[in-house]
Design an enzyme around this catalytic site. Structure first.
Site, PDB file in Angstrom:
ATOM      1  CE  LYS A   1      -2.201   1.314   3.705  1.00  0.00           C
ATOM      2  NZ  LYS A   1      -3.255   1.572   4.695  1.00  0.00           N
TER       3      LYS A   1
HETATM    4  C1  5RP Z   1      -3.075   4.761   8.780  1.00  0.00           C
HETATM    5  C2  5RP Z   1      -3.082   3.785   7.673  1.00  0.00           C
HETATM    6  C3  5RP Z   1      -4.321   3.715   6.886  1.00  0.00           C
HETATM    7  O1  5RP Z   1      -4.703   2.350   6.745  1.00  0.00           O
HETATM    8  C4  5RP Z   1      -4.028   4.238   5.491  1.00  0.00           C
HETATM    9  O2  5RP Z   1      -3.393   5.483   5.561  1.00  0.00           O
HETATM   10  C5  5RP Z   1      -5.311   4.344   4.675  1.00  0.00           C
HETATM   11  O3  5RP Z   1      -6.118   5.302   5.242  1.00  0.00           O
HETATM   12  P1  5RP Z   1      -6.297   6.753   4.571  1.00  0.00           P
HETATM   13  O4  5RP Z   1      -7.018   6.559   3.256  1.00  0.00           O
HETATM   14  O5  5RP Z   1      -7.121   7.491   5.589  1.00  0.00           O
HETATM   15  O6  5RP Z   1      -4.910   7.307   4.389  1.00  0.00           O
HETATM   16  O7  5RP Z   1      -2.147   3.083   7.375  1.00  0.00           O
HETATM   17  O8  5RP Z   1      -1.818   4.760   9.342  1.00  0.00           O
END
Ligand code: 5RP
Length: 260
Positions: free
Chosen positions: A173
């Site tokens: 991610k």
């Molecule tokens: C927070 C995270 C979240 O899972 C990730 O950032 C996704 O959330 P957003 O779309 O709000 O950024 O890792 O630390």
């Protein structure tokens, strides 16, 4: 890859479109009751039917999601820091693989902090998590966290994604950025994008649209859904973009009609 691992991955990345809409509500592990997540059960319930999987901590899973739910779980298993601590990068593994398996998760998620003072700790934590995941057929999602001093550009995010893949993460991610397609090209495992801080709904839909058009297999979005003035409209619109290639305009119209 063994049957179990493949089966768990296919619960997250839907085989009919090879895409995913992951709803992220794990923010509390370092932000506490952040806006929109004051009452996780209340936030999750109305939007859950439109998510392919749910990314959250074990505390929220146990208290705020019904065990009879069939939503595939991506369990946040790194942490140990807080917004008032010295460094958000100083994370460790906070959940055992045994407890993750007991919670019947489809994947586990851990953040890496490349370029931070805790680069080595977080990268070797990723390696240990992958070792444990491989032992039991549990996929690992690596989250490329961005230290304050780092720019969210193709060079840095491309480095993070490739390192995560090299160390064995099954899904990565990261964030959308210019020349995002280069990150996808240089990363041998599927990539989902985080939404990041709340922005205008139309801009968030553009983010999702551009990312999947440039090779992301979907989103792992949180704040841009649950902090929206119409979370249900937002996740439905994101879903249409990710799974049905809807245009931004049509998706935004869908969001607006849901808002009414
Ligand atoms: C927070 C995270 C979240 O899972 C990730 O950032 C996704 O959330 P957003 O779309 O709000 O950024 O890792 O630390």
């Amino acid at each position: 890859m063994d049957w179990g691992m493949e089966n768990r991955i296919s619960r997250i990345i839907k085989p009919d479109t090879n895409r995913t809409v992951m709803l992220a509500v794990d923010h509390g592990y370092f932000l506490g009751p952040t806006s929109g997540l004051e009452d996780p059960a209340k936030t999750i319930e109305p939007i859950l039917p439109y998510a392919d999987s749910l990314m959250l901590t074990r505390g929220v899973l146990r208290t705020s999601v019904a065990p009879k739910s069939d939503i595939p779980i991506v369990l946040r298993v790194s942490g140990g820091t807080s917004i008032v601590g010295k460094s958000l990068a100083n994370e460790n593994i906070t959940v055992s693989m045994e407890d993750a398996i007991k919670l019947n998760v489809s994947a586990v998620a851990l953040s890496i902090f490349v370029g931070s003072d805790y680069e080595k700790e977080t990268l070797t934590s990723l390696s240990r998590l992958v070792d444990a995941g491989e032992k039991y057929g549990i996929p690992v999602l690596a989250v490329t966290a961005v230290g304050k001093e780092m720019a969210r550009d193709v060079r840095y995010l491309g480095l993070c994604c490739r390192i995560a893949a090299e160390l064995g993460a099954h899904i990565v991610k990261t964030y959308y950025c210019d020349n995002f397609n280069r990150i996808v090209k240089n990363c041998p495992v599927p990539i989902v994008i985080a939404g990041g801080k709340k922005i205008e709904e139309k801009k968030a839909l553009e983010l999702a649209y551009n990312a999947v058009n440039e090779g992301a297999i979907g989103v792992d979005m949180g704040r841009n859904i649950f902090q929206s003035d119409c979370p249900q409209g937002m996740i439905k619109a994101v879903r249409e973009i990710v799974h049905n290639k809807l245009s931004v305009k049509a998706a935004f119209d869908l969001y607006k009609s849901e808002k009414k």
